[in-house]
Scaffold this motif. Structure first.
Motif, PDB file in Angstrom:
ATOM      1  N   GLU A  39       0.829  -1.212   0.000  1.00  0.00           N
ATOM      2  CA  GLU A  39       0.000   0.000   0.000  1.00  0.00           C
ATOM      3  C   GLU A  39       0.860   1.257   0.000  1.00  0.00           C
ATOM      4  OE1 GLU A  39      -2.372  -0.762   3.407  1.00  0.00           O
ATOM      5  OE2 GLU A  39      -3.881  -1.933   2.305  1.00  0.00           O
ATOM      6  N   ARG A  40       1.986   1.221   0.746  1.00  0.00           N
ATOM      7  CA  ARG A  40       2.903   2.373   0.740  1.00  0.00           C
ATOM      8  C   ARG A  40       3.546   2.542  -0.633  1.00  0.00           C
ATOM      9  NH1 ARG A  40       4.609   0.893   6.243  1.00  0.00           N
ATOM     10  NH2 ARG A  40       6.296  -0.312   5.284  1.00  0.00           N
ATOM     11  N   SER A  43       1.030   4.033  -3.029  1.00  0.00           N
ATOM     12  CA  SER A  43       0.862   5.455  -2.738  1.00  0.00           C
ATOM     13  C   SER A  43       2.014   6.265  -3.313  1.00  0.00           C
ATOM     14  CB  SER A  43       0.759   5.673  -1.227  1.00  0.00           C
ATOM     15  OG  SER A  43       0.670   7.051  -0.921  1.00  0.00           O
ATOM     16  N   GLN A  46       1.620   6.559  -7.058  1.00  0.00           N
ATOM     17  CA  GLN A  46       0.578   7.524  -7.405  1.00  0.00           C
ATOM     18  C   GLN A  46       1.084   8.956  -7.269  1.00  0.00           C
ATOM     19  OE1 GLN A  46      -2.356   6.060  -4.645  1.00  0.00           O
ATOM     20  NE2 GLN A  46      -3.506   4.986  -6.235  1.00  0.00           N
ATOM     21  N   GLN A  47       1.904   9.214  -6.242  1.00  0.00           N
ATOM     22  CA  GLN A  47       2.417  10.565  -6.018  1.00  0.00           C
ATOM     23  C   GLN A  47       3.386  10.997  -7.108  1.00  0.00           C
ATOM     24  OE1 GLN A  47       3.879  11.029  -1.964  1.00  0.00           O
ATOM     25  NE2 GLN A  47       2.171   9.789  -1.215  1.00  0.00           N
ATOM     26  N   TRP A  53      -4.933   3.124  -9.798  1.00  0.00           N
ATOM     27  CA  TRP A  53      -6.068   3.450  -8.941  1.00  0.00           C
ATOM     28  C   TRP A  53      -6.604   2.182  -8.297  1.00  0.00           C
ATOM     29  CZ3 TRP A  53      -6.533   2.828 -14.152  1.00  0.00           C
ATOM     30  CH2 TRP A  53      -7.538   1.988 -14.620  1.00  0.00           C
ATOM     31  N   TYR A  62      -5.815  -3.184  -7.316  1.00  0.00           N
ATOM     32  CA  TYR A  62      -5.157  -2.052  -7.968  1.00  0.00           C
ATOM     33  C   TYR A  62      -5.090  -2.282  -9.477  1.00  0.00           C
ATOM     34  CZ  TYR A  62      -3.816  -0.598  -3.296  1.00  0.00           C
ATOM     35  OH  TYR A  62      -3.847  -0.198  -1.986  1.00  0.00           O
TER      36      TYR A  62
END
Length: 233
Positions: A39-40, A43, A46-47, A53, A62
């Motif tokens: 999950e990290r 993230s 995505q950043q 998504w 995902y």
């Protein structure tokens, strides 16, 4: 597997099965890490602008938009630093944020040893002079051309006169003294160039701007010959 290699591998795994999703649990088992680590990593991807998504539901997970990504591209340390030097002059332009995102993507896609070499080379490049402080270009203005939404501008001209006007964004003009938004001005009923640092406020309306053809002679910016950007060297 280190984190950079794992994130690289996650993107390729999602690309391979796109548009189907992969769950965090499946990815955690595949890469032998915890679900929280996955999950990290997602993230962080995505950043940096990777189009990943989350799809909700029992069979969700995902997903990656394959149409908006490319397979790995190998940049050398020299090429990465060349891009960084070129992007150093982007402050105050509509592409400053996109440029920073692009550089992060390049570094994230590089092998660890090449990325380390790029950071080392960058540390040996010294630039004279401090660029002037310029306010960031509002995101709505930076996206004006691709969004093709009519914009409402608060603008101050060279004489210090302020106006509010609706404009149809057509393009950008970059010069040695600044960047301009090229637009059809409904107040003046013609094509005008608005210096970005004189735009005091901007909002996007819900109205879609019509397509207009711009000829070089239509651009009224008194600074030398006009040259249209191409993506070929």
């Amino acid at each position: 597997m280190n984190r950079t290699d794992r994130m690289y591998a996650i993107v390729e795994e999602l690309r391979a099965v796109s548009p189907r999703p992969r769950s965090a649990s499946w990815l955690a088992d595949r890469f032998e890490v915890s679900r929280r680590t996955i999950e990290r990593d997602i993230s962080a991807l995505q950043q940096t602008g990777v189009p990943v998504w989350a799809e909700p539901g029992r069979t969700g997970g995902y997903c990656l938009d394959r149409a908006r990504t490319l397979p790995p591209v190998n940049f050398s340390p020299d090429e990465a630093v060349a891009v960084a030097v070129a992007l150093g002059g982007m402050a105050g332009t509509p592409f400053a944020t996109a440029g920073s995102t692009a550089l992060r993507k390049i570094l994230a896609a590089m092998r660890d040893d090449d990325a380390t070499a790029a950071h080392d080379l960058a540390g040996r490049v010294h630039l004279l002079g401090v660029p002037p402080e310029v306010p960031p270009v509002p995101a709505v203005l930076a996206h004006a051309i691709s969004a093709r939404r009519v914009l409402r501008l608060r603008y101050t001209d060279r004489a210090g006169t302020g106006t509010t006007r609706d404009v149809e964004p057509l393009g950008y003009v970059g010069s040695s003294t600044g960047w301009y938004l090229l637009a059809w001005c409904r107040l003046r009923d013609g094509i005008r160039a608005f210096r970005l640092d004189r735009i005091d406020g901007v909002t996007a309306t819900s109205e879609r701007a019509p397509r207009r053809v711009v000829q070089p002679e239509d651009v009224q910016v008194p600074e030398g010959d006009l040259r249209t950007l191409t993506l070929l060297g």
